[in-house]
Design a protein around this motif. Structure first.
Motif: not given
Lengths: 421, 82
Positions: A107-136
């Motif tokens: 059994l295989g699985a092949v699932i693709a996206s064009g851009i990947g986890g872009v909202t996670t990346l950007l949201d966690q960058y907000d966390v880093l800037r606003e609340r610091g590395a420990r909260r990422v």
């Protein structure tokens, strides 16, 4: 060319889209010609040039348990929801190995996206800037990596033959399905769950696509904004969601008595090698992909009755695709019902190939081509039979072939061919 | 004012419920985070960060590996809270 390639069947379908939370609801909405494009009433959208999008009809938080949802990027949430539907639709009752219907090693699985986890990346960058590395969040990397939807779906069903993520922008979902077909044809797997997903409705991707002048700015009439082939089209509308199919070797499907919707006959691939984002205007690259498909010799072009076009509602791309069809197929195009379902779903980028393959499967199974909405005045350069306004019945007897086209920034062209059983 | 043992257990139960979905009443001192409460190594980092914020305590990474059970965490927080 393989003289006796293993036959690949579609035995399950699943989707969560701007039209509905499942594949049946999506199909019903398509036949009714409904639009999934809505105003973006989020605070962050107020200053953007584009304030419309095709958001999903059913929020994943309403479907997935919270502890699971909080460690998945939205794109993986969509993929998991669509995959669960497809998996159950194919008749499986649990992960591979548990219900004895499929061997996990096959059994295989092949699932693709064009851009990947872009909202996670950007949201966690907000966390880093606003609340610091420990909260990422410690889940950030497993959430944002582009292979995360494939990996999570693979974990869900217990896939051990291989888990893969081909990335080719808006062709990604179709490329994933093509890759899965090859896994079965070459004997690497008996069953592969495959599709595309995307969740990029966030101010940065919207601002970026808008800067490219690629998006419709018809903010006042959201439902009318996505209008492939219409003379007033002014760009695509960003959509989100996922479409997934279960592909299975004919031998395996027969052995377990599975219901099959149709066959995936093959695929044609090519690259434009023209421009990083502009389609090649004559349709040369797309024509090459269709020609490669025909050259493989697996299908009878006289059976071709339907194309689910890539048609994103951009001025150049829609016409180039039609030119390509005409160039390779000549007069055959006159008998082909061409549908642009993005007129209703918006453009799901890497998810497009997934939901449009599901729609193509449904079109063949129900022998009905879904409509293209919002074509008030057909562009005179579109020399083809566009299914406008209402769905159209396809021939009720005989073997039918349909194509699903997907093209991506970078010049990627993927044409999938499906055939009734 | 320092939190009591009962308050710490209650607080950890809420955190584990939020992160792993385990019902709060099942989060008791003898339970192992990984074996009983569905908290893997990544989620444990979330539990630790949430506990630090809630109980005004610093839990260095080197100490996290010693927190096997809810009771271990309760003892650690009790003796280190500010």
């Amino acid at each position: 060319m393989n003289a006796t390639p293993r036959k690949v069947l579609v035995t399950g379908i699943g989707a969560t889209t701007p039209l509905a939370g499942d594949s049946a609801g999506t199909w019903e909405a398509m036949l009714a010609g409904r639009s999934g494009v809505r105003p973006l009433d989020r605070e962050w959208a107020a200053e953007l040039p584009v304030r419309i999008a095709a958001t999903v009809a059913v929020e994943p938080a309403d479907v997935l348990p919270r502890p699971l949802a909080r460690r998945l990027d939205r794109s993986a949430q969509f993929a998991l929801i669509a995959a669960r539907e497809a998996w159950a639709d194919a008749g499986f009752t649990g992960p591979a190995g548990e219900d004895n219907l499929v061997d996990p090693d096959r059994l295989g699985a092949v699932i693709a996206s064009g851009i990947g986890g872009v909202t996670t990346l950007l949201d966690q960058y907000d966390v880093l800037r606003e609340r610091g590395a420990r909260r990422v969040s410690p889940h950030t990397v497993p959430m944002l990596m582009p292979n995360s939807p494939a990996a999570n779906v693979g974990l869900e069903v217990g896939a051990r033959a291989g888990v893969h993520t081909p990335v080719s922008a808006c062709a990604s979902g179709a490329e994933a399905i093509g890759y899965a077909v090859e896994m079965i044809r070459t004997g690497r797997a008996e069953v592969v769950i495959a599709g595309g997903t995307e969740a990029a409705i966030h101010p940065l991707p919207i601002a970026a696509f808008a800067s490219m002048m690629a998006m419709s700015k018809n903010n006042d009439e959201p439902e009318r904004a996505s209008r492939p082939y219409d003379t007033a089209r002014d760009g695509f509308v960003l959509g989100e969601g996922s479409g997934v199919v279960v592909l299975e070797s004919a031998e395996h499907a027969e052995r377990r008595g599975a219901r099959a919707y149709c066959e995936v006959v093959g695929q044609g691939l090519s690259a434009d090698s023209h421009h990083i984002a502009q389609p090649e205007p004559s349709g040369r690259g797309v024509a090459a992909a269709i020609q490669n498909l025909l050259d493989a010799g697996d299908l009878d072009v006289s059976q071709l009755v339907h194309v689910n076009a890539h048609a994103t509602s951009t001025p150049q791309g829609d016409v180039a695709e039609i030119k390509a069809l005409r160039k390779v197929l000549g007069d055959v195009v006159d008998g082909v019902a061409i549908s642009a379902t993005k007129s209703m779903t918006g453009h799901l980028l890497g998810g497009a190939g997934g939901i449009e393959t599901v729609a193509t499967v449904q079109a063949l199974y129900h022998r009905t081509a879904p409509p293209t909405v919002n074509v008030d005045e057909l562009d005179p350069e579109v020399d083809a039979d566009i299914v406008r306004g209402e769905p159209r019945r396809l021939p009720s007897t005989g073997t039918l072939v349909a194509l699903n086209n997907s093209f991506g920034f970078g010049g990627h062209n993927v044409v999938l061919a499906l055939r009734t059983l | 004012m320092a939190a009591t043992k009962e308050e710490i257990i209650e607080g950890l139960a809420e955190i584990v419920n939020e992160i792993a979905g385990i019902p709060a009443e099942e989060v008791t001192e003898e339970k192992s985070f990984t074996d009983d409460l569905d908290v893997d190594s990544l989620s444990m980092v979330e539990v630790v960060v949430a506990a630090e914020e809630r109980f005004d305590v610093k839990i260095p990474d080197d100490d996290v590996k010693n927190l096997k059970t809810v009771g271990d965490a309760v003892s650690y927080i009790t003796s280190h809270q500010g």
